[in-house]
Write an enzyme that holds these catalytic residues in place. Structure first.
Site, PDB file in Angstrom:
ATOM      1  N   TYR A 167      11.230  -5.744  -8.594  1.00  0.00           N
ATOM      2  CA  TYR A 167      10.116  -5.227  -7.220  1.00  0.00           C
ATOM      3  C   TYR A 167       8.708  -5.928  -7.855  1.00  0.00           C
ATOM      4  O   TYR A 167       8.163  -6.486  -6.885  1.00  0.00           O
ATOM      5  CB  TYR A 167      10.052  -3.818  -7.279  1.00  0.00           C
ATOM      6  CG  TYR A 167       8.748  -3.358  -6.281  1.00  0.00           C
ATOM      7  CD1 TYR A 167       9.057  -3.676  -4.938  1.00  0.00           C
ATOM      8  CD2 TYR A 167       7.634  -2.750  -6.672  1.00  0.00           C
ATOM      9  CE1 TYR A 167       8.259  -3.406  -3.866  1.00  0.00           C
ATOM     10  CE2 TYR A 167       6.670  -2.400  -5.716  1.00  0.00           C
ATOM     11  CZ  TYR A 167       7.003  -2.511  -4.532  1.00  0.00           C
ATOM     12  OH  TYR A 167       5.942  -2.202  -3.509  1.00  0.00           O
ATOM     13  N   LYS A 171       6.603  -8.865  -5.844  1.00  0.00           N
ATOM     14  CA  LYS A 171       5.200  -8.732  -5.371  1.00  0.00           C
ATOM     15  C   LYS A 171       4.271  -9.746  -5.898  1.00  0.00           C
ATOM     16  O   LYS A 171       3.281 -10.091  -5.272  1.00  0.00           O
ATOM     17  CB  LYS A 171       4.531  -7.105  -5.520  1.00  0.00           C
ATOM     18  CG  LYS A 171       5.366  -6.134  -4.641  1.00  0.00           C
ATOM     19  CD  LYS A 171       5.113  -6.343  -3.274  1.00  0.00           C
ATOM     20  CE  LYS A 171       5.602  -5.402  -2.152  1.00  0.00           C
ATOM     21  NZ  LYS A 171       5.493  -5.590  -0.782  1.00  0.00           N
TER      22      LYS A 171
HETATM   23  N1  NAP Z   1       4.285   3.550  -1.145  1.00  0.00           N
HETATM   24  C1  NAP Z   1       3.693   2.765  -2.163  1.00  0.00           C
HETATM   25  O1  NAP Z   1       3.184   3.357  -3.080  1.00  0.00           O
HETATM   26  C2  NAP Z   1       3.439   1.207  -1.983  1.00  0.00           C
HETATM   27  C3  NAP Z   1       2.443   0.912  -3.054  1.00  0.00           C
HETATM   28  C4  NAP Z   1       2.121  -0.629  -2.965  1.00  0.00           C
HETATM   29  C5  NAP Z   1       2.711  -1.409  -1.824  1.00  0.00           C
HETATM   30  N2  NAP Z   1       3.636  -0.736  -1.120  1.00  0.00           N
HETATM   31  C6  NAP Z   1       4.172  -1.614   0.086  1.00  0.00           C
HETATM   32  O2  NAP Z   1       3.760  -1.004   1.383  1.00  0.00           O
HETATM   33  C7  NAP Z   1       4.924  -1.513   2.251  1.00  0.00           C
HETATM   34  C8  NAP Z   1       5.396  -0.444   3.077  1.00  0.00           C
HETATM   35  O3  NAP Z   1       5.908   0.749   2.262  1.00  0.00           O
HETATM   36  P1  NAP Z   1       5.702   1.862   2.598  1.00  0.00           P
HETATM   37  O4  NAP Z   1       5.216   2.640   1.552  1.00  0.00           O
HETATM   38  O5  NAP Z   1       5.050   2.379   4.001  1.00  0.00           O
HETATM   39  O6  NAP Z   1       7.353   2.599   2.547  1.00  0.00           O
HETATM   40  P2  NAP Z   1       8.419   3.019   3.717  1.00  0.00           P
HETATM   41  O7  NAP Z   1       7.598   4.424   4.143  1.00  0.00           O
HETATM   42  O8  NAP Z   1       9.556   3.193   3.176  1.00  0.00           O
HETATM   43  O9  NAP Z   1       8.152   2.020   4.876  1.00  0.00           O
HETATM   44  C9  NAP Z   1       8.818   0.621   4.698  1.00  0.00           C
HETATM   45  C10 NAP Z   1       8.961   0.071   5.983  1.00  0.00           C
HETATM   46  O10 NAP Z   1       9.573  -1.468   5.784  1.00  0.00           O
HETATM   47  C11 NAP Z   1      10.821  -1.367   6.528  1.00  0.00           C
HETATM   48  N3  NAP Z   1      11.939  -2.171   6.045  1.00  0.00           N
HETATM   49  C12 NAP Z   1      12.620  -1.883   4.863  1.00  0.00           C
HETATM   50  N4  NAP Z   1      13.643  -2.900   4.841  1.00  0.00           N
HETATM   51  C13 NAP Z   1      13.565  -3.672   5.948  1.00  0.00           C
HETATM   52  C14 NAP Z   1      14.301  -4.683   6.407  1.00  0.00           C
HETATM   53  N5  NAP Z   1      15.377  -5.229   5.782  1.00  0.00           N
HETATM   54  N6  NAP Z   1      14.003  -5.181   7.611  1.00  0.00           N
HETATM   55  C15 NAP Z   1      12.902  -4.776   8.379  1.00  0.00           C
HETATM   56  N7  NAP Z   1      12.334  -3.682   7.995  1.00  0.00           N
HETATM   57  C16 NAP Z   1      12.628  -3.190   6.725  1.00  0.00           C
HETATM   58  C17 NAP Z   1      11.280   0.301   6.997  1.00  0.00           C
HETATM   59  O11 NAP Z   1      11.951   0.234   8.291  1.00  0.00           O
HETATM   60  P3  NAP Z   1      13.484   0.202   8.718  1.00  0.00           P
HETATM   61  O12 NAP Z   1      13.983   1.063   7.125  1.00  0.00           O
HETATM   62  O13 NAP Z   1      13.388   1.092   9.721  1.00  0.00           O
HETATM   63  O14 NAP Z   1      13.957  -1.077   8.711  1.00  0.00           O
HETATM   64  C18 NAP Z   1      10.009   0.691   6.857  1.00  0.00           C
HETATM   65  O15 NAP Z   1       9.344   0.713   8.182  1.00  0.00           O
HETATM   66  C19 NAP Z   1       6.021  -2.164   1.433  1.00  0.00           C
HETATM   67  O16 NAP Z   1       5.774  -3.744   1.378  1.00  0.00           O
HETATM   68  C20 NAP Z   1       5.748  -1.711   0.098  1.00  0.00           C
HETATM   69  O17 NAP Z   1       6.374  -2.490  -0.940  1.00  0.00           O
HETATM   70  C21 NAP Z   1       4.025   0.571  -0.987  1.00  0.00           C
END
Ligand code: NAP
Length: 266
Positions: A167, A171
């Site tokens: 992961y 990133k």
């Molecule tokens: N939460 C944290 O602590 C955090 C911290 C830093 C960065 N981020 C980044 O922020 C972004 C959003 O994450 P989040 O925290 O909002 O998590 P989340 O609630 O799990 O949302 C992730 C989103 O990505 C989509 N996704 C996953 N695999 C996919 C695929 N193969 N095709 C299309 N869509 C896909 C999911 O949609 P479907 O499952 O419906 O496809 C969902 O809408 C990510 O890039 C994550 O790495 C998160």
């Protein structure tokens, strides 16, 4: 609200808009008077977020925007991603802002034990899919000499941590890709931004722990994490700056987190 008229009637494409940061971002753009194309795999969830966008748009009272479309798109399906523009409704094809948000972590296994399917899912979604969709949109942006790409990086791309090798690598790759792209586009009006959140409470940990809710809850025990809305505000803020302002990198952390491994829990 601090957004300006600069987002009125713009077309914003948000990947991974079915939950968490992507859903909150789509909704906030709708509130600011933009039209939004929402993509993800779970179209039932996207339909709910489209309804939230309609409500937010009414609440925003800009009288602008008001168009939302849910588009099924699996970022690991290169063929689908490479024809993304043909999947969009006609009004949504002239994208002004691409928010590359879809992404995930799978597991916390150490190198040697990382499951092959976890490696593929993380790299194909977070890196390959993002690069392929960006290529499509950059070609469009160059032809129109305008556009903005906003990538969701992570503190994990800044400090790697044990159990997060793939992961974190994904990133860090996103960060290098974003930086190089910004350099390539420096003599154009096209902007390239990266938002790097720390801990945000979304479905992220539930996905990482393959549906184990108690393992997911432990991640946020004793600390007040960021919310999806906190990050949506950063994304919409970056997109709503005047054209000569490019928000390059934003690292945003909960107050009690200082790095990937410096977290104070009560
Ligand atoms: N939460 C944290 O602590 C955090 C911290 C830093 C960065 N981020 C980044 O922020 C972004 C959003 O994450 P989040 O925290 O909002 O998590 P989340 O609630 O799990 O949302 C992730 C989103 O990505 C989509 N996704 C996953 N695999 C996919 C695929 N193969 N095709 C299309 N869509 C896909 C999911 O949609 P479907 O499952 O419906 O496809 C969902 O809408 C990510 O890039 C994550 O790495 C998160």
């Amino acid at each position: 609200m601090w957004t300006t008229k600069l987002l009125h009637d713009k077309v914003v494409l948000v990947t991974g808009a079915s939950s968490g940061i992507g859903a909150a971002t789509a909704t906030l753009f709708a509130r600011a008077g933009a039209n939004v194309v929402l993509t993800a795999r779970r179209t039932d969830k996207l339909a709910e977020v489209c309804r939230a966008c309609e409500e937010a748009n009414r609440a925003g009272q800009t009288g602008k925007g008001g168009r939302y479309a849910a588009v099924s798109l699996d970022m690991t399906n290169t063929e689908q991603v490479n024809k993304v523009l043909t999947l969009l409704p006609e009004w949504g094809r002239d994208v002004d802002v691409l928010v590359n948000n879809a992404g995930l972590a799978v597991g916390t296994d150490r190198v040697g034990d990382v499951k092959p399917d976890a490696i593929d899912r993380m790299l194909n979604t977070n890196v390959h899919g993002l690069i392929h969709i960006t290529q499509q949109l950059v070609r469009e942006f160059k032809a129109r000499n305008s556009g903005h790409i906003i990538n969701l990086g992570s503190i994990a791309g800044v400090n790697a941590y044990p159990g997060g090798s793939v992961y974190c690598a994904s990133k860090a790759a996103l960060h290098s890709f974003t930086t190089a792209l910004r350099m390539e586009l420096v003599d154009t009006p096209i902007r390239v931004s990266e938002i790097q959140p720390g801990m945000v409470e979304t479905e992220f940990s539930l996905v990482r722990y393959r549906g184990d809710q108690s393992a997911a809850d432990k991640v946020y025990e004793g600390i007040e994490p960021l919310t999806a809305e906190d990050i949506a505000e950063e994304v919409v803020w970056a997109a709503s700056r005047k054209p000569h302002v490019n928000v390059a990198d934003v690292l945003i952390l909960p107050t009690n987190q200082a790095s990937s491994y410096h977290v104070s829990r009560k």
